[in-house]
Design an enzyme around this catalytic site. Structure first.
Site, PDB file in Angstrom:
ATOM      1  N   GLN A   1       0.844  -1.188   0.000  1.00 12.78           N
ATOM      2  CA  GLN A   1       0.000   0.000   0.000  1.00 12.78           C
ATOM      3  C   GLN A   1       0.881   1.240   0.000  1.00 12.78           C
ATOM      4  O   GLN A   1       1.616   1.494   0.948  1.00 12.78           O
ATOM      5  CB  GLN A   1      -0.913   0.021   1.233  1.00 12.78           C
TER       6      GLN A   1
ATOM      7  N   CYS B   1      -6.096   1.640   2.597  1.00 16.84           N
ATOM      8  CA  CYS B   1      -5.990   0.318   3.231  1.00 16.84           C
ATOM      9  C   CYS B   1      -7.290  -0.470   3.147  1.00 16.84           C
ATOM     10  O   CYS B   1      -7.270  -1.698   3.045  1.00 16.84           O
ATOM     11  CB  CYS B   1      -5.541   0.441   4.682  1.00 16.84           C
TER      12      CYS B   1
ATOM     13  N   HIS C   1      -6.341   1.316  10.443  1.00 14.74           N
ATOM     14  CA  HIS C   1      -5.779   0.551   9.337  1.00 14.74           C
ATOM     15  C   HIS C   1      -6.555  -0.749   9.153  1.00 14.74           C
ATOM     16  O   HIS C   1      -6.892  -1.430  10.131  1.00 14.74           O
ATOM     17  CB  HIS C   1      -4.309   0.249   9.643  1.00 14.74           C
TER      18      HIS C   1
ATOM     19  N   ASP D   1      -1.258  -7.415   4.914  1.00 14.57           N
ATOM     20  CA  ASP D   1      -1.228  -6.028   5.380  1.00 14.57           C
ATOM     21  C   ASP D   1      -0.341  -5.244   4.428  1.00 14.57           C
ATOM     22  O   ASP D   1       0.871  -5.472   4.357  1.00 14.57           O
ATOM     23  CB  ASP D   1      -0.659  -6.000   6.811  1.00 14.57           C
TER      24      ASP D   1
END
Length: 227
Positions: free
Chosen positions: A87, A93, A164, A179
């Site tokens: 990201q 996110c 997040h 992630d």
């Protein structure tokens, strides 16, 4: 680095978003109201991903740094079709977590549209180049911005976001944490279609236990639609 308006953790808005992206109406995003076993039974089946929203606290940053140091020199093997992306766009996110959730579940049908085009375009790219491709994708940016305005709060007032989204998926019998702020996928051991929900809930609880005084956690699931 560009900045998007943050998505709210609103199941109705996120369901509308994934369908706008081309995901079949057979799938939706739903709230997970609790992580105890009896609460997990309320989630519609099948469950293809859990999506965790949490604050980027000092505890998270400390754990992320320590985890990176521990794993960076380990040559871990991952399935060749594991779709993982970095990201690089601020506040993207939520979109990245939804992409991770859908792209790693072949049962979730995606028809022609911005998401299918993006997945086809980035299939052979590195996680870093996938992240850059999202940042440069004007159609994806426009779709995100439109849906980000539909939450119950004024998203434009929250350009500096401290929360997040991440996705937890079962890929070939391994529970993966995906992630976009981390340099690589994180393995959390074996799982199965039958145990995935409980296994993923356990990982969510680990996040919470590292921040015992924090209450701003939200868990969502990508599940079969109940329409």
């Amino acid at each position: 680095m560009s900045t998007w308006t943050p998505l709210e953790s609103n199941p109705e808005v996120l369901t509308k978003y994934i369908r706008k992206l081309g995901v079949s109406p057979s799938w939706s995003v739903t709230d997970v109201i609790g992580l105890e076993d009896e609460m997990l039974e309320w989630i519609p089946r099948p469950v293809k991903a859990l999506i965790l929203l949490f604050p980027c606290s000092d505890a998270y940053e400390k754990h992320r740094s320590e985890e990176h140091e521990r794993i960076k020199d380990v040559e871990e093997q991952h399935p060749s079709d594991l779709f993982y992306m970095r990201q690089f766009t601020h506040n993207a996110c939520g979109t990245v977590a939804l992409i991770h959730s859908v792209a790693n579940n072949k049962e979730v049908d995606v028809s022609g549209g911005v998401l299918k085009n993006f997945l086809e375009k980035t299939l052979a790219l590195s996680p870093e180049d996938r992240g850059k491709a999202l940042e440069e994708d004007k159609e994806f940016t426009a779709g995100h911005q439109e849906l980000a305005q539909e939450g119950q709060t004024n998203a434009s007032e929250h350009e500096k976001v401290i929360h997040h989204f991440i996705a937890l998926v079962n890929k070939n019998g391994t529970l993966y944490e995906l992630d976009g702020r981390k340099s690589f996928p994180i393995k959390h051991g074996e799982t199965s279609e039958e145990t995935f929900v409980k296994d993923a809930a356990k990982v969510c609880k680990e996040f919470m236990s590292r921040d015992p005084n924090e209450v701003r956690f939200t868990v969502l699931a990508l599940t079969a639609a109940q329409d």
